[in-house]
Every structure is written in C-alpha cells, then in structure tokens.
Design an enzyme around this catalytic site. Structure first.
Site, short mmCIF file in Angstrom:
data_model
loop_
_atom_site.label_atom_id
_atom_site.label_comp_id
_atom_site.label_asym_id
_atom_site.label_seq_id
_atom_site.Cartn_x
_atom_site.Cartn_y
_atom_site.Cartn_z
N ASP A 1 -1.61 -0.27 6.08
CA ASP A 1 -1.91 0.34 7.37
C ASP A 1 -3.39 0.33 7.71
OD1 ASP A 1 -2.43 2.33 5.26
OD2 ASP A 1 -2.84 3.69 6.93
N ASP B 1 0.85 -1.20 0.00
CA ASP B 1 0.00 0.00 0.00
C ASP B 1 0.88 1.25 0.00
OD1 ASP B 1 -2.50 1.52 0.43
OD2 ASP B 1 -1.65 1.88 2.42
N ASP C 1 -0.52 5.20 0.45
CA ASP C 1 -0.98 6.22 1.39
C ASP C 1 -1.07 5.65 2.80
OD1 ASP C 1 -1.63 8.54 -0.38
OD2 ASP C 1 -2.98 7.09 -1.30
#
Length: 268
Positions: A208, A9, A11
């Site tokens: 996250d 990922d 962002d």
C-alpha cells in the site's frame, strides 16, 4: 518451481492494527490453494515470525512462521554476514532481540566497551535517554543500522510515527547516515528473494506504500502491485504526489484485495 512468486506487505495491506482488511483471508487461501510461493514481507521489526503468524491467524488469515520475512531477520543476517558474533546495541522491540540472538550475535549490555553496531527499529518506549545513548554509541564508532525507513505506521487509531521517524532524530544528532535494511532497500528484498529461491523477474511485490513497497519493487527489478485504499499510506487522493516522492510507477493498481485475488487467479 512456478514462474510466479509473491511478496505481500502486512501493515496497511492485509491489516490495520488488529483489524483484517476485507478479502485478506481469501487472498491468502487462494495463494495456498494454487501453491503459489509467497512470503509475508514486513518492514515492521517489532515482532518475531511466530508472533506475526499468530496475529494473522487470530484475524483469520492463514499463516505459518516460515512464511514471515521481517526487517529484523534481514538486519540480523546482514550484520552476521559482515561480522559473525558481533556485539549489537538494540533500540527496538522483541522482534529485534529474537532475530539478533537467532543469528548468533551478542546483545551489547552497555557495561563494557563499545558495540560493533547500533540497531534501531520501531520502539514504542523510545525516550530522550535512549536517543542520547544511541547517538553517543554511533558517534563513538558503532555502525548505525536502521531496520526500515518508514516515517508512518498505519494503525487502528490512525497513522503513527515509524522507525524512520526515530532514525531521523539519530541522523540529525550524529550526522551519520544509517545502513537501511527494509523496503525500499535491496537488502531486505534480496533476503526475501533468497528465501523464496526466486529471481527478481519471477516476483511481484504487493503493498500500500509507494515509497517503500512500490519503490522497492522498481529498484529490485520485480513487478509491483499497489493496493489503493483510503486506509493505507498511499491513497487515491495522494497517489500522484507519492509517485513523485517515490520516483516510481506501480506495474498494477488495485482498489481492494478482492481485485488482487482476481489477479492472482490469472497467474500460472
């Protein structure tokens, strides 16, 4: 091909806004040095792969456009696979337009007839008029495709509304559930597996966000690694609540990217 492949990922995992998360450069350099296949996998539909790669390189994170896999690319492939040359009304940014064009689809001008699809992603110039226009097209029969369901988007200034927040307004207006492309949907995950040439059992997704990254891994049958920081979407403080919302458990949990790099060094 090596047994281990990685989806990472962006962002909230490798950067926040224009600031690199500490250790991101070393992690990617290690993956390259060890020749571990990986893709940058992002739900963010705003930018083309070339733009994403340039942004990463400016932060000091080595990246090539062919290593970038976005929800825009998967959305365009989904629509082109179902109806080649389809007409698409786009409510989003440059990444969506580029992906639609590259897939041989036609952007709906709004002048004549009705589009086959309404494609909506993050749009930082979204307005009441755009909401009305998109809703009318969906009510008239266009298929509603949402790039990603993220309600929140990490940035340097704090959390911002994501594409899913705008999509929720369209769903409320029309009563129509969209086809969701991005994580945790299997559409983006399968698109990425195909790009890697890998089976789900060979892949670990790192992110996250319990509700997108980790849930995507659980649903796709691949391993998941949750990055826990105070700056990402899922933090040590909300972890248990997010586990309940996602109805998923990460296979691995790390507190920073240096710990993730140490884990990468154990891969074969």
């Amino acid at each position: 091909m090596t047994q281990s492949c990685i989806l990472i990922d962006l962002d909230g995992t490798l950067y926040h806004g224009e600031r690199m998360v500490p250790g991101a450069d070393e992690l990617i350099a290690t993956l390259n040095d060890r020749h571990i296949p990986f893709l940058f996998l992002t739900n963010n539909s705003s930018a083309a792969p070339e733009t994403v790669a340039l942004r990463l390189n400016k932060m000091g994170i080595p990246a090539r456009p062919e290593q970038v896999c976005t929800s825009s690319m998967a959305a365009a492939a989904y629509m082109a696979g179902r109806k080649p040359g389809a007409s698409v009304a786009i409510f989003g940014e440059a990444g969506l337009r580029g992906a639609v064009s590259a897939a041989g689809l036609k952007e709906f001008s709004g002048e004549n007839g009705h589009p086959d699809y309404v494609l909506q992603g993050i749009d930082r110039e979204f307005s009441y008029e755009k909401l009305a226009q998109a809703g009318r097209l969906i009510l008239a029969g266009a298929e509603f495709v949402l790039t990603n369901p993220d309600l929140l988007l990490p940035s340097e200034g704090g959390l911002m509304p994501g594409a899913g927040t705008l999509g929720a307004a369209l769903q409320s207006m029309t009563g129509v559930q969209p086809v969701v492309i991005g994580k945790p949907s299997s559409i983006l995950m399968n698109f990425a597996f195909n790009r890697l040439g890998a089976r789900s059992s060979q892949v670990t997704i790192i992110g996250d966000n319990m509700m997108t990254d980790i849930k995507a891994g659980a649903q796709a049958g691949c391993r998941s690694l949750l990055l826990l920081t105070d700056e990402g979407v899922t933090t040590p403080h909300n972890l248990e609540r997010h586990k309940g919302l996602a109805d998923a458990e990460p296979d691995l949990v790390k507190s920073n990217l240096h710990e993730v790099r140490e884990w990468v060094l154990t891969l074969s």
